[in-house]
Structures are given as structure tokens and as C-alpha cells.
Design a protein around this motif. Structure first.
Motif: not given
Length: 326
Positions: A278-288
Motif C-alpha cells: 500500500g505504500r507509494r515508492i519510486e524505483v530509480e534504475f541505476v544499471a542494467r
């Protein structure tokens, strides 16, 4: 904004232009898809907001949901950079007083360019200035352009402006260019055009709990039926859990080893023990790290997950620490 500005008490979102009451003193309107809110979009919005502040009136951003390319390409929709809520929040963060995410449907497509100007821009938004990006087209058959906006502006009392293309290292900043970089795993190049690292935000949903059984509990985000702009296994940072972004390893795809179907973003936060549902989060992409692949057994999958986690830790400089709990 000056004290005389007719600014709403709080930023407002509208979907239906028929329910919008015109601002008494008019508004400065910027129009675009705003998918990704990249450097080019920000240049457009910044110009409109600055003009609105100078005139002491509202700054209004107009966009469309679904995006026109999604509507016309429903069989194979283009990858999406920003989901609607993040787009709204981003436009508000750039200073827009009101944001319109107009329903782009068959009735809207049938509107002539002239009707859009007269009904949306003039009658409901009281536009005093209209700002668009380079090559902007609108209305049935894409008949409207900056020349039409300027002609109708002369008749209805508003000025129309088109900003110059924004370039980075000789490359034009555009959502299409960012999609190409993301699809190729070129996260730094995409971040340069965006003006920030690429990220996906949303509310954590319950999954099948398989990750927990395998020793890798994950925070899961659905993509709301949109096509992702990238896929595979990534080193990421997760915002919205602790005071500082948390290092993590994430997969974005359909999970072929466990017969997944719906695209899902799954992030395993290192050294974390807590309930994020239920929490809003943000996933920041650093490296593939690699492509998503199908393994013959769950044991083989876990071996690869161990390797992915170790590599992500090294990339992120995430040494093992006592677990964070919430």
C-alpha cells in the motif's frame, strides 16, 4: 505569483474540459504529451509558468490520457515513460496551477482543430498565451499547427508560441530517443535526456509471495496496463521507504520461470525487513544487469538471483548492514 493572481488554493486535476470553470483573469496554457517530463518538456513548462507568474495568472498544463499514440496504436501501444499520476505530480512540481489530463477518446479525436481552440483554449481556459513544443499538431486529422494557433489567437486575443528544440550533445531531446536508450539498456544516456535518472513510481501491491519463499521478498509495482520502456534485471535505488534511498535489485518483466503473464516490477531491498503493501515508492534504475530469462528449475533461478544481488550490491556500493525495519 503576484497577490492578484487567480490561483487555486491547491493544484487541481481535471479530465473533462466541460466541467472546468474559466479563470477570471485568464491563463497561460502549455500543451503536450509530457510523457517522461524530459528536458524538452521542462523547457516548455518553465516558459509557460514564467509567463503566467509575470502576468499574475494561472499556469495550466494540458495533456491527454491515454496518450494519442496509445489510442491509435492499441494493438501494439508504444512504451510508456511516465504513468498518469506521476505526470500530474511532475507538472504540479514544475509550478502548474492546474493540470488537464483530457480523455483522449473517439469523441475527442473527432474534434476539429478550430473547435479545440474555441472550446478548450478560449471558452474554458481563457487562454492569454499558448505554448507548444516544436512540430506540435492537434485536432482531427492533425490539421492544427502553430500557424493555425497564431491565426486563431489573433482573432480570439491570445498569443501562440513554439519553443525551439532542446539538444543534448547534438541529440534532440524527445520521448522517442529516451525510449530507444532505455530499450538498449543505456540508462546514463536516457538520464541525460530526462535530466534525472529514469524511475517508475507506484503503490506496492501483493504478489504471489514466491520471492519470499525463495529468500528474496520483493516490493511489487504494477504498470497499470501500460507497456514498459525497458525490461530485464537491474541495480536500483528505492525511494519512499527510509530517509535515504535504499539499494536494491529489481526485475521488470513477465517472470517466465514461474509462468508470469502480467508485466511486473519487483524490487528486492537489501537488508530490509518490513511490510510495504500500500505504500507509494519510486524505483530509480541505476544499471542494467542482464536480460530476463527462463530457468529450468527454481534452484537454478535462485543461483542466478544470488549472483544478480551480489553484482547489484557492488555497483551500488551496498555493503551488508543491519536490517532496516518498518
Amino acid at each position: 505569483m503576484s497577490d492578484s493572481a487567480a490561483t487555486p488554493e491547491r493544484p487541481r486535476l481535471f479530465r473533462d474540459i466541460a466541467r472546468v470553470e474559466p479563470a477570471e483573469q485568464g491563463s497561460v496554457v502549455c500543451i503536450g504529451a509530457f510523457d517522461g517530463l524530459h528536458r524538452g518538456h521542462r523547457a516548455l513548462v518553465d516558459r509557460a509558468v514564467a509567463q503566467a507568474r509575470g502576468l499574475g495568472i494561472e499556469a495550466v498544463a494540458l495533456s491527454f490520457e491515454p496518450l494519442p499514440r496509445e489510442f491509435f496504436g492499441r494493438a501494439a501501444p508504444p512504451p510508456r515513460l511516465t504513468l498518469p499520476r506521476a505526470k500530474f505530480e511532475g507538472l504540479v512540481g514544475l509550478g502548474c496551477d492546474r493540470v488537464g489530463l483530457l480523455r483522449f477518446d473517439a469523441a475527442f479525436v473527432a474534434r476539429s482543430a478550430e473547435n479545440f481552440v474555441e472550446d478548450v483554449l478560449v471558452a474554458h481556459l481563457g487562454a492569454r498565451e499558448v505554448w507548444v513544443g516544436p512540430g506540435f499538431r492537434f485536432g482531427n486529422g492533425r490539421a492544427g499547427d502553430i500557424a493555425l494557433l497564431r491565426r486563431m489567437g489573433d482573432a480570439h486575443g491570445f498569443a501562440a508560441h513554439e519553443i525551439e528544440p532542446v539538444l543534448r550533445h547534438g541529440e534532440r531531446v524527445s520521448a522517442s530517443a529516451i525510449r530507444r536508450h532505455l530499450a538498449a539498456g543505456e540508462l546514463e544516456a536516457a538520464a541525460d535526456l530526462l535530466g534525472r535518472p529514469y524511475a517508475i513510481s507506484g503503490r506496492v501491491v501483493r504478489g504471489r509471495q514466491l520471492g519470499r519463499q525463495l529468500g528474496y521478498p520483493t516490493a511489487n509495482l504494477r504498470l497499470a496496463g501500460r507497456t514498459a520502456a525497458l525490461g530485464g534485471i537491474f541495480a536500483v535505488r528505492v525511494h519512499g521507504v527510509a530517509a535515504m534511498p535504499m539499494p536494491a535489485v529489481a526485475s521488470l518483466g513477465t517472470r517466465p520461470t514461474v509462468h508470469g503473464v502480467e508485466p511486473l516490477l519487483e524490487a528486492h531491498l537489501f537488508d530490509f525487513d518490513g511490510d510495504l503493501y500500500g505504500r507509494r515508492i519510486e524505483v530509480e534504475f541505476v544499471a542494467r544487469l542482464r536480460d530476463e530469462e527462463k530457468f529450468d528449475t527454481l534452484d537454478a533461478l535462485v543461483v542466478q538471483m544470488d549472483a544478480d544481488a551480489a553484482l547489484a550490491r557492488r555497483i551500488l556500493g551496498a555493503t551488508r548492514t543491519p536490517k532496516v525495519e518498518t
